[in-house]
Every structure is written in structure tokens, then in C-alpha cells.
Design an enzyme around this catalytic site. Structure first.
Site, PDB file in Angstrom:
ATOM      1  CB  SER A  63     -38.422  -6.874 -37.468  1.00  0.00           C
ATOM      2  OG  SER A  63     -37.334  -8.127 -36.977  1.00  0.00           O
ATOM      3  N   GLY A 355     -41.829 -11.327 -36.969  1.00  0.00           N
ATOM      4  CA  GLY A 355     -40.946 -10.182 -37.309  1.00  0.00           C
ATOM      5  C   GLY A 355     -41.814  -8.822 -36.959  1.00  0.00           C
ATOM      6  CB  THR A 356     -42.730  -7.895 -33.868  1.00  0.00           C
ATOM      7  OG1 THR A 356     -43.780  -8.764 -34.360  1.00  0.00           O
ATOM      8  CG2 THR A 356     -43.437  -6.966 -33.047  1.00  0.00           C
ATOM      9  CB  VAL A 357     -39.365  -3.205 -34.233  1.00  0.00           C
ATOM     10  CG1 VAL A 357     -38.381  -3.965 -35.095  1.00  0.00           C
ATOM     11  CG2 VAL A 357     -40.528  -2.378 -34.720  1.00  0.00           C
ATOM     12  CB  SER A 374     -45.410  -6.653 -36.519  1.00  0.00           C
ATOM     13  OG  SER A 374     -45.326  -7.796 -36.729  1.00  0.00           O
TER      14      SER A 374
END
Length: 535
Positions: A63, A355-357, A374
Site C-alpha cells: 500500500s 494503495g495507501t496507509v 501512498s
């Protein structure tokens, strides 16, 4: 003992977490603990956020990564500051070569969608302005996880397996070989609980720490990145990397029922959440699981997304009318378009990948951080710089190829950006950071989670637990497992095309920390490997 880490046959619940001296909430337990370790060493919330963020590049490469972008909001000494760590397109790139091939959007994989990665410079800028500990100290946990290995978390393993399958079918050629060597060294994705290490990434993180991030843009890491770009058809130049600096920005905000909700200004899409809140403030709500409530939320989001699609762009290149879009007059005009018993059809299809945190951090002295990082589409572009462990994002997919659009692709320009950290205050006092990651789900997640908390009195954990809907295009609305069936039927009767989802992967992953006097109250995402580390 054999068991399936993806199988949970019985409902479970989490309680809100309380603490007073510090808290970190994010999608991975080991990353949250890395942040807490910094607090216990005497660091502050920014040190904790950076340790967590760097660890997530190792622990959750599905992510985010060193080759991606980052944004943050920081509350410190009675003031909220923002940093935009998104990088621009290479200076020599424009849309002509792609338009001449008849393309309407950039290819997802390979170099066309690679913009200058902003995360390492953003780490250094935040550390330099606010940090108590050295960048080397805060990156130490990430370096250890990369070098010594870590057991892969269940949700990460699931996304990793999907990415490996997708990349195996879509990526061909020598330029993609380093991705498979780095992330599938045994010919497959690692399984849940298996140990995985990336020694090359540990070396890269050490170089970033020792140089305050500049090695990535002007040192050995930069030389490796540029050599790979030159050898495999990329557009990045030494000037693109060396000239990059993240931008400190003034957050934008709106009042909503006695609270002030803050976002990063465009080129981020946080303004979409704010526009939707402005529309909805003109209605009164009494029940969350009510067809009228959900209908109005969905319609407001559709109208806000339509405005965002027209206007959100890099403000250095385009006139984005932020004040007008957030004005009473504009909100009233958009509100008047909503039909109480019939769904509107505006809006183009939204991307279905992200796709990220996201992480939230707070210390016992009042500093609070809302941070997001991201790769955009999972692992990003499919490109990994050889011998570095650095996967490059594909954030350029946020550009339009229409030359007359404010968000058209142009060298040196930042694209429309999906990642949006959020923050809430009341009067002169901070309530705290919140966020929901997941491509175009993010403004929708911000809206639903905030209304859960503000309109319906949910505690932080309850606000995140509540089942979500997701508008995707036209009249299509997806609902996740657990969404009330009678409510779904009632929305369908209003003309919404309801699509039940089999799982919750695409419905966003959020975190919340609220400050109540000297007490911190946190909630973490049940749709991920979420965890809160508190002190």
C-alpha cells in the site's frame, strides 16, 4: 496447530482505547509499536508518526513505500499546519505522446505514471521542523524490520497475493524483473505469518536517515534511480529529483455543526469531503441507518465529486476556486439539485484500486498528527529500483490527458491526488486527527465516519466499525458485508443501483484519535490489521 488467518466465523468487537501520555493508531501492530517506542524515548507525536510511517513502507509494501508520496496535518502550540509531499511529473513529460496513440489515460504500469516520489523529503521536512529525535533514531525500527525480517500480517498477505497474480499476468520485460526479485523471491507472495525481509531497503533507509533524505534526490540512491530510468525508458532527470521540496500549506476547512473540519488544499481531493459536508449541513438528521440519511449522503458526494473532477488540480498551474466551492452560495445551489426520493446520475466512473496507509499520532503535550502515505495502485507502477528495495508509485494516473483540463498532464506539475489526512477542531481546541484511506473511497469515508461521530454520537471505534457504502459511478452504489439489508432495499427503491460486495477491502481503512481534556480516545480499523499502541 493449523489455522486460516483469513477466516473469522464469529462476530467480534473492539473497544475504544484510552490513554494520556501518547497514542498511535494505524493499520499494522508492529508499526504502531514503532511509533510508541519513539514516544517512550522522549520523542513527540511527529517522531512517532515518522517511525510508524517508515515502518509501514517495510511492513505494508502492498500500500505504500519510499517511492511514494505523503501528506500530513500537524497540530502544534494552538496551530494546524499542513505539508503537501506530492511530487510533480518529470519536467520533460507531457500528454502529446499518449494522445497521439489515441490513449485517454496514462498506462498504469511502467514509467509513464511515475512522478517524483515525495515521501523521503516529507519525512525530513517534518523531522526538521518538529522532531525531537534524529531521523536516524525514528527510522531505526523500519531498518530493523527490513534487515531482520518480520512476520507478514494477514490482510497484507492477502493484498500481496492479489498483486503478485495481477503483476504476473500484466508485467513483462526486463524493467519489471526487480519487482519480482524483491517482493516474490520464492516465486510467490509471502503467506500470512511467514517472515519476510528486504535488506536492500534497509540500506536505502540508512542512506535516507544519514542524509536527511537528500540521498534519495541527490546522492547514490538518486544515481541508481536515474540510471534505472535511463536504461528502461523513463523520463526522470537529475533536475527533477534535486529540485523537489515538499510544500508547507495552509489547511482548508469548513464549519459543520459546531466543529471545524480540516483538509489539505488541492491538488488533494480533501475539498470534496468538505463540499459534501457543506451541502449536508443544510439538512437535519436523526438516524444513521435510515434511507433518507444514506440517500442524501450519497447524492451530496456525487455532486461534490462532480465539482472536484472539474476543478481539483495543482494550484501552481491552475486557478482552483477553493473559496467559491466552499461558499454558502455554492452549497445552496448544489443542495437544491438533490431530489428527496430519486437518485441523480451525475459523475464518471471512479478508479477501483488504491494503495495507501493512514496513521494518527498524539503525545501527552498536545501535539497531534494526521499522516497519510501512498503508492497509489497497491505496489504502484511495478517498477523497483534495482538493489534498493524502492518500489515506485504510479501517482501520475491522477492526471487527465485532455490538454484543456486544469488537471492536464504537464511536466513539473502535480496530479490530482487522492490521499487526504483529516483533522477536527472545536473553537480554538483540537479534537484530533482522523482519516480513511482508499483511492476515491477517501472523501466518502471521511463523510461517513465524521457524521457517525458528529451527527450520531458514535465513539471513535464505533464510528469506524459502522458498515459503509461506496458510490462508484452513475447510480451504482456498493455496500459492504454487514450493511443493513432493509436499508439497501430502501435505497434501491429510490433508484440507486445497489451492489452487495463480498468483502470490505475497497471500503477504506481508517483511524481516529480524539483528545478529551487530558485523555486520548482512539479507534482503529477493523477492515485491516489495525492496532492502537498507547501509553
Amino acid at each position: 496447530m493449523n489455522f486460516d488467518a483469513h477466516s473469522y466465523r464469529h462476530p467480534s468487537r473492539r473497544n475504544v482505547v484510552f490513554a494520556s501520555r501518547g497514542m498511535v493508531a494505524t493499520t499494522h501492530p508492529l508499526a504502531a509499536q514503532a511509533g510508541l517506542e519513539m514516544l517512550k524515548k522522549g520523542g513527540n507525536a511527529v517522531d512517532a508518526a515518522l517511525a510508524t510511517a517508515a515502518s509501514l513502507t517495510v511492513l505494508e509494501p502492498t500500500s505504500n513505500g519510499v517511492g511514494g508520496d505523503a501528506f500530513a496535518l500537524v497540530w502544534h502550540k494552538g496551530r494546524l499546519a499542513g505539508i503537501n509531499g506530492s511530487g510533480p511529473a518529470p519536467i520533460g513529460l507531457d500528454g502529446d505522446p499518449f494522445r497521439s496513440r489515441g490513449l485517454t489515460k496514462l498506462p498504469a504500469f511502467g514509467w509513464p505514471a511515475v512522478t517524483v516520489p515525495g515521501a523521503p523529503a516529507t519525512w525530513a521536512a517534518l523531522s526538521g521542523r518538529y522532531g525531537r529525535l534524529s531521523l536516524g533514531e525514528v527510522l531505526a525500527p523500519a531498518i530493523a524490520y527490513a534487515e531482520e525480517g518480520h512476520p507478514v500480517a494477514p490482510n497484507v498477505a492477502l493484498l500481496w497475493e492479489r498483486a503478485a497474480s495481477q503483476f504476473g499476468a500484466a508485467l513483462e520485460g526486463e524493467r519489471f524483473r526487480p519487482w519480482f526479485e524483491t517482493f516474490c523471491p520464492d516465486g510467490r507472495a509471502p503467506r500470512a505469518g511467514e517472515s519476510f525481509s528486504i535488506p536492500a531497503l534497509a540500506r536505502s533507509l540508512r542512506a535516507i536517515a544519514a542524509s536527511q533524505g537528500r540521498d534519495f534526490y541527490e546522492g547514490e540512491l538518486a544515481r541508481r534511480l536515474l540510471a534505472f530510468s535511463d536504461a528502461t525508458g523513463g523520463w526522470l532527470t537529475a533536475e527533477d529529483l534535486a529540485s523537489f521540496r515538499p510544500e508547507w500549506v495552509e489547511p482548508i476547512g469548513v464549519d459543520y455543526r459546531g466543529y471545524r473540519v480540516w483538509e489539505i488544499p488541492p491538488n488533494g481531493q480533501g475539498i470534496i469531503a468538505l463540499m459534501a459536508l457543506r451541502i449536508l449541513e443544510g439538512f437535519a438528521f436523526t438516524h444513521r441507518d435510515d434511507a433518507r440519511t444514506a440517500h442524501l449522503q450519497i447524492e451530496a458526494m456525487k455532486l461534490a465529486f462532480a465539482d472536484g473532477a472539474r476543478h481539483v488540480a495543482d494550484r501552481r498551474f491552475a486557478d482552483v476556486p477553493v473559496e467559491e466551492l466552499l461558499s454558502d452560495e455554492h452549497a445552496a445551489r448544489r443542495r437544491a439539485l438533490i431530489r428527496p426520493d430519486e437518485a441523480l446520475p451525475p459523475g464518471a466512473p471512479l478508479a477501483d484500486q488504491g494503495g495507501t496507509v493512514y496513521l494518527a499520532a498524539a503525545d501527552g503535550e498536545g501535539m497531534m498528527v494526521s499522516y497519510i502515505q501512498s503508492n497509489f495502485w497497491g505496489f504502484g507502477s511495478g517498477l523497483v529500483v534495482p538493489e534498493t528495495g524502492v518500489a515506485l508509485h504510479n501517482r501520475g494516473l491522477g492526471f487527465r490527458l485532455d490538454p484543456d483540463h486544469p488537471n492536464s498532464l504537464k511536466g513539473g506539475k502535480r496530479p490530482y491526488h487522492t490521499i487526504i489526512p483529516g483533522f477536527v477542531s472545536r473553537g480554538d481546541e483540537p479534537l484530533g486527527p482522523f482519516g480513511v484511506m482508499g483511492a476515491f473511497m477517501q472523501p466518502q469515508g471521511h463523510l461517513q465516519v465524521l457524521m457517525n461521530a458528529i451527527d450520531f454520537g458514535h465513539n471513535p471505534q464505533e464510528a469506524l466499525d459502522a458498515p459503509r457504502w461506496q458510490w462508484t459511478s452513475g447510480r451504482t452504489v456498493e455496500v459492504e458485508p454487514g450493511f443493513p439489508h432493509p436499508l439497501a432495499l430502501a435505497l434501491a427503491r429510490k433508484g440507486h443501483d445497489l451492489r452487495p460486495a463480498l468483502e470490505s477491502t475497497s471500503f477504506g481503512r481508517g483511524q481516529i484519535i480524539w483528545r478529551m481534556g487530558k485523555t486520548l480516545a482512539g479507534g482503529t480499523e477493523p477492515r485491516a490489521d489495525g492496532a492502537i499502541a498507547a501509553w
